[in-house]
Design a protein around this motif. Structure first.
Motif, PDB file in Angstrom:
ATOM      1  N   ASN A 170     -15.050 -20.451  55.388  1.00 36.52           N
ATOM      2  CA  ASN A 170     -15.797 -19.312  54.845  1.00 36.52           C
ATOM      3  C   ASN A 170     -16.328 -18.471  55.994  1.00 36.52           C
ATOM      4  O   ASN A 170     -17.518 -18.225  56.130  1.00 36.52           O
ATOM      5  CB  ASN A 170     -16.943 -19.838  53.970  1.00 36.52           C
ATOM      6  CG  ASN A 170     -17.675 -18.737  53.234  1.00 36.52           C
ATOM      7  OD1 ASN A 170     -17.067 -17.813  52.712  1.00 36.52           O
ATOM      8  ND2 ASN A 170     -19.001 -18.831  53.201  1.00 36.52           N
ATOM      9  N   LEU A 171     -15.401 -18.037  56.855  1.00 33.61           N
ATOM     10  CA  LEU A 171     -15.772 -17.313  58.069  1.00 33.61           C
ATOM     11  C   LEU A 171     -16.459 -15.992  57.716  1.00 33.61           C
ATOM     12  O   LEU A 171     -15.935 -15.219  56.911  1.00 33.61           O
ATOM     13  CB  LEU A 171     -14.519 -17.047  58.899  1.00 33.61           C
ATOM     14  CG  LEU A 171     -14.727 -16.512  60.313  1.00 33.61           C
ATOM     15  CD1 LEU A 171     -15.371 -17.584  61.194  1.00 33.61           C
ATOM     16  CD2 LEU A 171     -13.392 -16.056  60.906  1.00 33.61           C
ATOM     17  N   PRO A 172     -17.625 -15.725  58.306  1.00 36.58           N
ATOM     18  CA  PRO A 172     -18.292 -14.450  58.040  1.00 36.58           C
ATOM     19  C   PRO A 172     -17.391 -13.267  58.390  1.00 36.58           C
ATOM     20  O   PRO A 172     -16.688 -13.286  59.410  1.00 36.58           O
ATOM     21  CB  PRO A 172     -19.522 -14.502  58.959  1.00 36.58           C
ATOM     22  CG  PRO A 172     -19.793 -15.965  59.141  1.00 36.58           C
ATOM     23  CD  PRO A 172     -18.431 -16.605  59.169  1.00 36.58           C
ATOM     24  N   GLU A 173     -17.395 -12.277  57.544  1.00 35.44           N
ATOM     25  CA  GLU A 173     -16.528 -11.110  57.731  1.00 35.44           C
ATOM     26  C   GLU A 173     -16.790 -10.458  59.087  1.00 35.44           C
ATOM     27  O   GLU A 173     -17.930 -10.282  59.505  1.00 35.44           O
ATOM     28  CB  GLU A 173     -16.777 -10.096  56.614  1.00 35.44           C
ATOM     29  CG  GLU A 173     -15.799  -8.948  56.596  1.00 35.44           C
ATOM     30  CD  GLU A 173     -15.986  -8.046  55.386  1.00 35.44           C
ATOM     31  OE1 GLU A 173     -15.363  -6.962  55.360  1.00 35.44           O
ATOM     32  OE2 GLU A 173     -16.748  -8.421  54.473  1.00 35.44           O
ATOM     33  N   GLY A 174     -15.702 -10.133  59.779  1.00 29.93           N
ATOM     34  CA  GLY A 174     -15.807  -9.483  61.074  1.00 29.93           C
ATOM     35  C   GLY A 174     -15.939 -10.428  62.252  1.00 29.93           C
ATOM     36  O   GLY A 174     -16.003  -9.980  63.406  1.00 29.93           O
ATOM     37  N   SER A 175     -15.971 -11.737  61.998  1.00 27.09           N
ATOM     38  CA  SER A 175     -16.127 -12.710  63.085  1.00 27.09           C
ATOM     39  C   SER A 175     -14.890 -12.763  63.971  1.00 27.09           C
ATOM     40  O   SER A 175     -13.765 -12.581  63.498  1.00 27.09           O
ATOM     41  CB  SER A 175     -16.392 -14.109  62.512  1.00 27.09           C
ATOM     42  OG  SER A 175     -17.592 -14.154  61.789  1.00 27.09           O
ATOM     43  N   LYS A 176     -15.125 -13.019  65.239  1.00 26.98           N
ATOM     44  CA  LYS A 176     -14.051 -13.246  66.192  1.00 26.98           C
ATOM     45  C   LYS A 176     -13.944 -14.746  66.452  1.00 26.98           C
ATOM     46  O   LYS A 176     -14.945 -15.458  66.478  1.00 26.98           O
ATOM     47  CB  LYS A 176     -14.316 -12.506  67.509  1.00 26.98           C
ATOM     48  CG  LYS A 176     -14.503 -11.003  67.355  1.00 26.98           C
ATOM     49  CD  LYS A 176     -13.245 -10.325  66.844  1.00 26.98           C
ATOM     50  CE  LYS A 176     -13.449  -8.801  66.776  1.00 26.98           C
ATOM     51  NZ  LYS A 176     -12.247  -8.119  66.243  1.00 26.98           N
ATOM     52  N   VAL A 177     -12.717 -15.212  66.641  1.00 23.86           N
ATOM     53  CA  VAL A 177     -12.489 -16.646  66.802  1.00 23.86           C
ATOM     54  C   VAL A 177     -11.684 -16.908  68.077  1.00 23.86           C
ATOM     55  O   VAL A 177     -10.648 -16.281  68.304  1.00 23.86           O
ATOM     56  CB  VAL A 177     -11.732 -17.215  65.587  1.00 23.86           C
ATOM     57  CG1 VAL A 177     -11.244 -18.632  65.862  1.00 23.86           C
ATOM     58  CG2 VAL A 177     -12.622 -17.200  64.351  1.00 23.86           C
ATOM     59  N   SER A 178     -12.182 -17.847  68.908  1.00 25.56           N
ATOM     60  CA  SER A 178     -11.435 -18.255  70.092  1.00 25.56           C
ATOM     61  C   SER A 178     -11.525 -19.762  70.319  1.00 25.56           C
ATOM     62  O   SER A 178     -11.141 -20.254  71.371  1.00 25.56           O
ATOM     63  CB  SER A 178     -11.956 -17.517  71.330  1.00 25.56           C
ATOM     64  OG  SER A 178     -13.343 -17.789  71.533  1.00 25.56           O
ATOM     65  N   SER A 179     -12.037 -20.485  69.300  1.00 20.30           N
ATOM     66  CA  SER A 179     -12.127 -21.939  69.394  1.00 20.30           C
ATOM     67  C   SER A 179     -12.265 -22.505  67.988  1.00 20.30           C
ATOM     68  O   SER A 179     -12.669 -21.792  67.060  1.00 20.30           O
ATOM     69  CB  SER A 179     -13.334 -22.352  70.235  1.00 20.30           C
ATOM     70  OG  SER A 179     -14.540 -22.089  69.517  1.00 20.30           O
ATOM     71  N   PRO A 180     -11.941 -23.803  67.811  1.00 15.50           N
ATOM     72  CA  PRO A 180     -12.113 -24.423  66.498  1.00 15.50           C
ATOM     73  C   PRO A 180     -13.553 -24.354  65.993  1.00 15.50           C
ATOM     74  O   PRO A 180     -13.792 -24.196  64.793  1.00 15.50           O
ATOM     75  CB  PRO A 180     -11.662 -25.864  66.739  1.00 15.50           C
ATOM     76  CG  PRO A 180     -10.684 -25.765  67.859  1.00 15.50           C
ATOM     77  CD  PRO A 180     -11.229 -24.687  68.747  1.00 15.50           C
ATOM     78  N   THR A 181     -14.515 -24.466  66.909  1.00 15.14           N
ATOM     79  CA  THR A 181     -15.916 -24.383  66.504  1.00 15.14           C
ATOM     80  C   THR A 181     -16.218 -23.035  65.878  1.00 15.14           C
ATOM     81  O   THR A 181     -16.862 -22.944  64.821  1.00 15.14           O
ATOM     82  CB  THR A 181     -16.843 -24.627  67.711  1.00 15.14           C
ATOM     83  OG1 THR A 181     -16.595 -25.930  68.232  1.00 15.14           O
ATOM     84  CG2 THR A 181     -18.299 -24.518  67.296  1.00 15.14           C
ATOM     85  N   GLU A 182     -15.750 -21.977  66.508  1.00 13.69           N
ATOM     86  CA  GLU A 182     -15.964 -20.633  65.957  1.00 13.69           C
ATOM     87  C   GLU A 182     -15.212 -20.445  64.653  1.00 13.69           C
ATOM     88  O   GLU A 182     -15.690 -19.764  63.736  1.00 13.69           O
ATOM     89  CB  GLU A 182     -15.532 -19.587  66.979  1.00 13.69           C
ATOM     90  CG  GLU A 182     -16.407 -19.526  68.212  1.00 13.69           C
ATOM     91  CD  GLU A 182     -15.920 -18.522  69.235  1.00 13.69           C
ATOM     92  OE1 GLU A 182     -16.639 -18.285  70.212  1.00 13.69           O
ATOM     93  OE2 GLU A 182     -14.810 -17.960  69.058  1.00 13.69           O
ATOM     94  N   ALA A 183     -14.041 -21.072  64.543  1.00 13.78           N
ATOM     95  CA  ALA A 183     -13.233 -20.919  63.331  1.00 13.78           C
ATOM     96  C   ALA A 183     -13.912 -21.530  62.110  1.00 13.78           C
ATOM     97  O   ALA A 183     -13.653 -21.109  60.977  1.00 13.78           O
ATOM     98  CB  ALA A 183     -11.856 -21.546  63.525  1.00 13.78           C
ATOM     99  N   HIS A 184     -14.774 -22.519  62.343  1.00 11.65           N
ATOM    100  CA  HIS A 184     -15.415 -23.203  61.227  1.00 11.65           C
ATOM    101  C   HIS A 184     -16.826 -22.694  60.943  1.00 11.65           C
ATOM    102  O   HIS A 184     -17.565 -23.322  60.184  1.00 11.65           O
ATOM    103  CB  HIS A 184     -15.422 -24.711  61.473  1.00 11.65           C
ATOM    104  CG  HIS A 184     -14.058 -25.326  61.358  1.00 11.65           C
ATOM    105  ND1 HIS A 184     -13.230 -25.505  62.436  1.00 11.65           N
ATOM    106  CD2 HIS A 184     -13.361 -25.756  60.273  1.00 11.65           C
ATOM    107  CE1 HIS A 184     -12.085 -26.044  62.043  1.00 11.65           C
ATOM    108  NE2 HIS A 184     -12.142 -26.208  60.740  1.00 11.65           N
ATOM    109  N   GLN A 185     -17.185 -21.541  61.527  1.00  9.64           N
ATOM    110  CA  GLN A 185     -18.453 -20.927  61.175  1.00  9.64           C
ATOM    111  C   GLN A 185     -18.469 -20.621  59.675  1.00  9.64           C
ATOM    112  O   GLN A 185     -17.505 -20.085  59.134  1.00  9.64           O
ATOM    113  CB  GLN A 185     -18.642 -19.620  61.934  1.00  9.64           C
ATOM    114  CG  GLN A 185     -18.755 -19.737  63.433  1.00  9.64           C
ATOM    115  CD  GLN A 185     -18.831 -18.356  64.070  1.00  9.64           C
ATOM    116  OE1 GLN A 185     -19.870 -17.715  64.081  1.00  9.64           O
ATOM    117  NE2 GLN A 185     -17.703 -17.901  64.595  1.00  9.64           N
ATOM    118  N   GLY A 186     -19.551 -20.955  59.026  1.00  9.00           N
ATOM    119  CA  GLY A 186     -19.679 -20.640  57.607  1.00  9.00           C
ATOM    120  C   GLY A 186     -19.026 -21.632  56.679  1.00  9.00           C
ATOM    121  O   GLY A 186     -19.165 -21.525  55.456  1.00  9.00           O
ATOM    122  N   GLN A 187     -18.295 -22.613  57.227  1.00  9.54           N
ATOM    123  CA  GLN A 187     -17.623 -23.609  56.391  1.00  9.54           C
ATOM    124  C   GLN A 187     -18.637 -24.328  55.504  1.00  9.54           C
ATOM    125  O   GLN A 187     -19.734 -24.669  55.938  1.00  9.54           O
ATOM    126  CB  GLN A 187     -16.906 -24.619  57.275  1.00  9.54           C
ATOM    127  CG  GLN A 187     -16.309 -25.807  56.529  1.00  9.54           C
ATOM    128  CD  GLN A 187     -15.643 -26.790  57.458  1.00  9.54           C
ATOM    129  OE1 GLN A 187     -14.744 -26.424  58.224  1.00  9.54           O
ATOM    130  NE2 GLN A 187     -16.069 -28.049  57.419  1.00  9.54           N
TER     131      GLN A 187
END
Length: 245
Positions: free
Chosen positions: A165-182
């Motif tokens: 459930n990634l917040p809209e507009g988020s940038k991802v460069s790692s698995p940790t960032e990819a799971h923001q909002g999960q």
């Protein structure tokens, strides 16, 4: 008389040729029916931030006996195809979700297969967790075609699933960032169906780096669906299905 004989002979020859072609085609379809198809790659999403859709599920031409899974593009939900029907789950709150049936959705990576027939297996009572299931599948399919799709049906004592459930507009460069909002959801004493894919060669492509499995679970009432993180299958209440080869 000669013309009649010639016509009959040509008809027989044509029929035999057609039967032969059909037989070859059926054999080719059988051989290809369980082939696992992969579009995109998990590592490109997690490490490179390639969040946009690489496949529109509605463009998969043959949906008969189709099974598949992956996330929604921009990591906005989870996807599951069960026997030609496609389901999307999205977060509503920390305790509720929306599960809807649709093919009008894109995924940044997706794995799928057409499986026309299954063979049923009753796993040992010792197979209750994901780790035990992985070990059992790895041991019992050493001579089988890999990678492969599989199914599990039955009752779970408990399970944890998540929806990205990634917040809209988020940038991802790692698995940790990819799971923001999960959001994680707990299940208990539920009848479920699970679609999974097994591979020893696709870590970070369609499985995480520490497992041979990628599995999505949906409750039989189709009100809850997500990526399966933890499970305890109820002993004697579970059936495992592998592709009929």
């Amino acid at each position: 008389m000669r013309n009649t004989f010639l016509t009959t002979s040509l008809s027989i020859a044509a029929s035999l040729l057609l039967m032969g072609c059909n037989s070859v085609q059926e054999q080719q379809e059988t051989n290809a029916s369980t082939a696992v198809q992969v579009v995109g790659a998990m590592k490109n999403v997690m490490w490179k931030g390639e969040l946009g859709g690489t496949i529109n599920l509605d463009t998969i031409g043959n949906k008969q006996h189709l099974y598949g899974l992956g996330p929604v593009e921009y990591l906005a939900g989870e996807l599951l195809i069960v026997d030609g029907k496609s389901y999307k789950s999205t977060v509503l709150t920390d305790t509720t979700m929306l599960v809807e049936e649709t093919f009008e959705v894109k995924a940044p990576f997706f794995v799928y297969a057409h499986v026309r027939g299954w063979r049923e297996i009753t796993p040992p009572d010792s197979v209750q967790t994901l780790q035990q299931l992985e070990a059992y599948l790895n041991k019992t399919t050493q001579t089988s075609k890999r990678p492969f799709a599989f199914r599990v049906e039955g009752e779970v004592e408990q399970a944890t699933i998540h929806i990205v459930n990634l917040p809209e507009g988020s940038k991802v460069s790692s698995p940790t960032e990819a799971h923001q909002g999960q959001v994680d959801y707990s299940l208990k004493d539920k009848q479920v169906q699970v679609v999974g894919f097994f591979s020893t060669e696709h870590k970070a492509v369609f499985t995480h780096h520490d497992t041979f499995l990628h599995m999505h679970l949906m409750t039989d009432d189709k009100t809850q669906m997500g990526h399966l993180d933890e499970v305890v299958f109820k002993q004697g209440k579970v059936k495992l299905y592998l592709p009929a080869e």
